[in-house]
Design a protein around this motif. Structure first.
Motif, PDB file in Angstrom:
ATOM      1  N   GLY A 118       6.799  36.035  -8.602  1.00 27.79           N
ATOM      2  CA  GLY A 118       6.121  37.266  -8.988  1.00 27.79           C
ATOM      3  C   GLY A 118       5.762  38.152  -7.808  1.00 27.79           C
ATOM      4  O   GLY A 118       5.545  39.351  -7.962  1.00 27.79           O
TER       5      GLY A 118
ATOM      6  N   SER B 172       1.507  37.015  -1.237  1.00 29.33           N
ATOM      7  CA  SER B 172       1.411  35.720  -1.913  1.00 29.33           C
ATOM      8  C   SER B 172       0.040  35.625  -2.555  1.00 29.33           C
ATOM      9  O   SER B 172      -0.978  35.721  -1.861  1.00 29.33           O
ATOM     10  CB  SER B 172       1.586  34.576  -0.905  1.00 29.33           C
ATOM     11  OG  SER B 172       1.351  33.344  -1.538  1.00 29.33           O
TER      12      SER B 172
ATOM     13  N   GLY C 110       0.918  35.798 -11.396  1.00 25.59           N
ATOM     14  CA  GLY C 110       1.935  36.201 -10.426  1.00 25.59           C
ATOM     15  C   GLY C 110       3.008  37.093 -11.033  1.00 25.59           C
ATOM     16  O   GLY C 110       3.345  38.150 -10.494  1.00 25.59           O
TER      17      GLY C 110
ATOM     18  N   GLN D 261      12.014  35.419 -14.866  1.00 23.47           N
ATOM     19  CA  GLN D 261      10.707  34.830 -14.543  1.00 23.47           C
ATOM     20  C   GLN D 261       9.676  35.191 -15.609  1.00 23.47           C
ATOM     21  O   GLN D 261       8.954  34.336 -16.109  1.00 23.47           O
ATOM     22  CB  GLN D 261      10.193  35.267 -13.169  1.00 23.47           C
ATOM     23  CG  GLN D 261       8.934  34.481 -12.791  1.00 23.47           C
ATOM     24  CD  GLN D 261       8.071  35.091 -11.701  1.00 23.47           C
ATOM     25  OE1 GLN D 261       8.217  36.256 -11.359  1.00 23.47           O
ATOM     26  NE2 GLN D 261       7.159  34.308 -11.172  1.00 23.47           N
TER      27      GLN D 261
ATOM     28  N   GLU E 237       9.296  31.699 -17.339  1.00 25.87           N
ATOM     29  CA  GLU E 237       8.131  31.017 -16.766  1.00 25.87           C
ATOM     30  C   GLU E 237       6.948  31.122 -17.738  1.00 25.87           C
ATOM     31  O   GLU E 237       6.089  30.257 -17.777  1.00 25.87           O
ATOM     32  CB  GLU E 237       7.766  31.613 -15.395  1.00 25.87           C
ATOM     33  CG  GLU E 237       6.923  30.680 -14.547  1.00 25.87           C
ATOM     34  CD  GLU E 237       6.728  31.153 -13.103  1.00 25.87           C
ATOM     35  OE1 GLU E 237       5.937  32.086 -12.894  1.00 25.87           O
ATOM     36  OE2 GLU E 237       7.341  30.585 -12.184  1.00 25.87           O
TER      37      GLU E 237
ATOM     38  N   VAL F   5       6.678  24.244 -12.650  1.00 25.83           N
ATOM     39  CA  VAL F   5       7.264  24.453 -11.314  1.00 25.83           C
ATOM     40  C   VAL F   5       6.651  23.500 -10.288  1.00 25.83           C
ATOM     41  O   VAL F   5       7.091  23.448  -9.139  1.00 25.83           O
ATOM     42  CB  VAL F   5       7.099  25.913 -10.831  1.00 25.83           C
ATOM     43  CG1 VAL F   5       7.803  26.871 -11.766  1.00 25.83           C
ATOM     44  CG2 VAL F   5       5.642  26.287 -10.674  1.00 25.83           C
TER      45      VAL F   5
ATOM     46  N   LYS G  58       8.070  21.169  -6.465  1.00 27.82           N
ATOM     47  CA  LYS G  58       7.409  21.526  -5.193  1.00 27.82           C
ATOM     48  C   LYS G  58       6.876  20.268  -4.519  1.00 27.82           C
ATOM     49  O   LYS G  58       7.046  20.067  -3.318  1.00 27.82           O
ATOM     50  CB  LYS G  58       6.224  22.464  -5.454  1.00 27.82           C
ATOM     51  CG  LYS G  58       6.586  23.884  -5.827  1.00 27.82           C
ATOM     52  CD  LYS G  58       5.304  24.730  -5.882  1.00 27.82           C
ATOM     53  CE  LYS G  58       5.502  26.044  -6.574  1.00 27.82           C
ATOM     54  NZ  LYS G  58       4.276  26.797  -6.780  1.00 27.82           N
TER      55      LYS G  58
HETATM   56  O1  F6P Z   1       2.326  34.580  -5.063  1.00 28.20           O
HETATM   57  P1  F6P Z   1       2.450  33.145  -4.757  1.00 28.20           P
HETATM   58  O2  F6P Z   1       1.140  32.424  -4.845  1.00 28.20           O
HETATM   59  O3  F6P Z   1       3.103  32.935  -3.421  1.00 28.20           O
HETATM   60  O4  F6P Z   1       3.365  32.474  -5.858  1.00 28.20           O
HETATM   61  C1  F6P Z   1       4.698  32.855  -6.028  1.00 28.20           C
HETATM   62  C2  F6P Z   1       5.262  32.373  -7.324  1.00 28.20           C
HETATM   63  O5  F6P Z   1       5.193  30.966  -7.402  1.00 28.20           O
HETATM   64  C3  F6P Z   1       4.879  30.552  -8.732  1.00 28.20           C
HETATM   65  O6  F6P Z   1       3.592  30.087  -8.731  1.00 28.20           O
HETATM   66  C4  F6P Z   1       5.786  29.505  -9.269  1.00 28.20           C
HETATM   67  O7  F6P Z   1       6.563  28.898  -8.333  1.00 28.20           O
HETATM   68  C5  F6P Z   1       5.004  31.828  -9.546  1.00 28.20           C
HETATM   69  O8  F6P Z   1       4.311  31.791 -10.714  1.00 28.20           O
HETATM   70  C6  F6P Z   1       4.545  32.850  -8.566  1.00 28.20           C
HETATM   71  O9  F6P Z   1       4.899  34.123  -8.972  1.00 28.20           O
END
Ligand code: F6P
Length: 541
Positions: free
Chosen positions: A148, A198, A258, A340, A344, A500, A504
């Motif tokens: 996002g 982020s 996000g 997404q 998502e 997700v 990770k």
């Molecule tokens: O903006 P951030 O915290 O870096 O997250 C980036 C993306 O990662 C996610 O949490 C999923 O991987 C998304 O929902 C989000 O848009």
């Protein structure tokens, strides 16, 4: 199973063989099965929905209390129940001054304050009041983010290319070093502003790319490197720890998800590219769609109708994917953005209460701009064994009057595709075509089988006068609320993304093994691949 679902399935069983084309014997069908909101028209007449099905689907919205759920969304109720959060991205674009209260405080005050700071920042970059470390201007901006924090701004910045008045914007997302390397190698660090975007400021891809960009800036600017940094985040402690001055940080709250965040600070690259006036029109377009979603009756409510068409195709007709086909090159990143937003949000297997969902939830979303897709995967859309509902988008007018003949061709192609999907070509017609091509006898019959099209394949079309900032705002908000509508009908939480997490965590655990630590406890495939990849690395070094 609720009675309405049963009735829908029974109705489908009775009408499945009715050709969509035959529904146009009703001359009012286009008017009855399309709806408009400001600049947008949604045509869903080329689907198998008839008035009985539509009435049942509208009843479905009543049975799941969709109206009440929409009110709860806009009111800021904590509808993201697994994260205990409100979902208030609509506040980022609200035009009215009516307070939106969360824990007794009006969230609009903070939203407007941040927007004013962002606008001032963009104006200062445009006017040269904010300069690069050497006193020159910033000609380029790199947005480093992912998901996002990348897809929305990247998609919208590209979509609004004809409105750009500011620095060139570049987007780096992938942790693959090729992405940041290839971007940096064409840029001058002395002229480049880096935005680290982020929400959490912990995402490994973004922090890795952010650190690489910082090293690149330091090599050219030394201690002044941080003057070329800006951050967008909800985690202000972490942006400070990264060395970014507080006046270069644009914060937002955790009630902005996000994938719903491009309307606020995450949209900074859009604002830098198009300037305040256009950015405000973008917000106004979305706000107009919000008002429509809140107030229009279900039967003429565009996001609701799009959601109902989606439910009909996915749950009742059993079509498990949908293709997004913008006949608009500026919308080339829309399919990726919608992947997404949609998958998502609604790629879930349990209801809000944790019980398994009784029926299919979010379909697979994919697509490419037309006409490119026509020369790639449309073969399958027309003659494949899977039926894929197609979603076309087309403007009446392009942005290059001198190339109007291109746009006429584009429109003709878009309409030809939805017509071909619906009408097909019968075996008798295909036999005539085979004869015209010189085939005779058995060979003519064999060729007719290859030249015939089943037709009866559904599509919707979103038409608009021109892809302006206002229209883009409407389109994105339309899709957001369509996702909401479908999620509400399925009874799931469209605002979390636990799916997700596992990958990770495993990536973090695998990193030492990629670096050579023993792969004890891993399955045979994973250790075999680890082995193979380390052998390959060894060969290259
Ligand atoms: O903006 P951030 O915290 O870096 O997250 C980036 C993306 O990662 C996610 O949490 C999923 O991987 C998304 O929902 C989000 O848009």
């Amino acid at each position: 199973m609720s009675t309405i679902w049963q009735l829908l399935e029974e109705h489908r069983a009775k009408t499945a063989e009715v050709p969509i084309l035959s529904l146009f014997q009703d001359e009012g069908r286009f008017d009855d099965f399309s709806a408009e909101q400001d600049e947008l028209l949604l045509d869903f007449s080329k689907t198998s929905l008839d008035s009985t099905a539509l009435d049942l689907l509208v009843q479905l919205t009543e049975s799941v209390q969709l109206e009440e759920k929409i009110d709860a969304l806009f009111r800021g109720d904590p509808i993201n129940t697994t994260e205990g959060r409100a979902v208030l991205h609509t506040a980022l674009r609200a035009q009215a001054d009516t307070p939106i209260l969360l824990d007794g405080k009006d969230v609009l005050l903070g939203v407007r304050d941040t927007l004013a700071r962002m606008e001032q920042f963009a104006q200062d970059i445009h006017s040269g009041r904010i300069t690069a470390a050497d006193g020159g201007s910033f000609t380029d901006v790199i947005n480093i983010g992912i998901g996002g924090s990348d897809l929305g701004p990247a998609m919208a910045t590209l979509a609004l290319a004809p409105y750009h008045t500011g620095p060139r914007c570049h987007f780096v997302s992938n942790v693959d070093g090729a992405h940041v390397h290839d971007t940096l190698q064409n840029l001058d660090p002395r002229r480049t502003l880096v935005i680290i975007a982020s929400k959490t400021f912990t995402t490994i891809e973004t922090m890795t790319n952010g650190n690489t960009a910082l090293v690149w800036l330091r090599e050219a600017l030394g201690d002044k490197a941080t003057e070329h940094l800006t951050a967008v985040s909800t985690a202000l402690d972490k942006t400070t720890a990264f060395g970014i001055a507080p006046d270069r940080v644009f914060g937002f709250e955790n009630w902005v998800g996000g994938r719903y965040s491009l309307w606020g600070p995450i949209g900074l690259p859009i604002l830098l590219a198009i300037g305040s006036d256009s950015f405000r029109q973008f917000l106004q377009g979305a706000a107009a769609m919000d008002d429509h979603f809140r107030t229009a009756p279900m039967r003429v409510n565009l996001p609701v109708l799009m959601g109902l068409v989606g439910i009909w195709h996915n749950n009742i007709c059993g079509y498990g994917s949908r293709a997004v086909l913008p006949y608009d090159q500026h919308l080339q990143r829309l399919p990726a953005y919608l992947q997404q937003l949609d998958m998502e949000s609604n790629g879930k297997q349990v209801a809000q209460d944790g019980t398994p969902l009784p029926r299919a939830s979010g379909p697979v979303v994919w697509g490419e701009p037309g006409t490119n897709g026509q020369h790639a995967f449309y073969q399958l859309l027309h003659q494949g064994t899977a039926v894929v509902p197609a979603e076309f988008l087309i403007a009446a007018e392009g942005h290059s009057p001198e190339l109007a003949h291109h746009h006429q061709l584009l429109k003709a192609n878009c309409l030809a595709q939805s017509e071909a999907l619906m009408c097909g070509r019968s075996n008798a017609e295909a036999t005539v075509v085979a004869s015209e091509r010189g085939f005779e006898g058995d060979e003519r019959e064999r060729m007719a089988a290859h030249l015939s099209f089943p037709g009866n394949r559904p599509s919707t079309t979103i038409a608009y006068p021109k892809l302006t900032p206002f229209v883009l705002g409407q389109i994105i908000a339309l899709y957001e609320h369509r996702v909401f509508t479908e999620g509400a009908i399925w009874g799931l939480n469209s605002f979390d993304q636990w799916g997700v997490e596992l990958g990770k965590e495993l990536a973090v655990a695998l990193l030492p093994m990629v670096d050579g630590a023993p792969s004890d406890g891993k399955d045979g495939s994973t250790s075999g691949l680890l082995d193979k990849l380390s052998q390959n690395t060894a060969k290259q070094t």
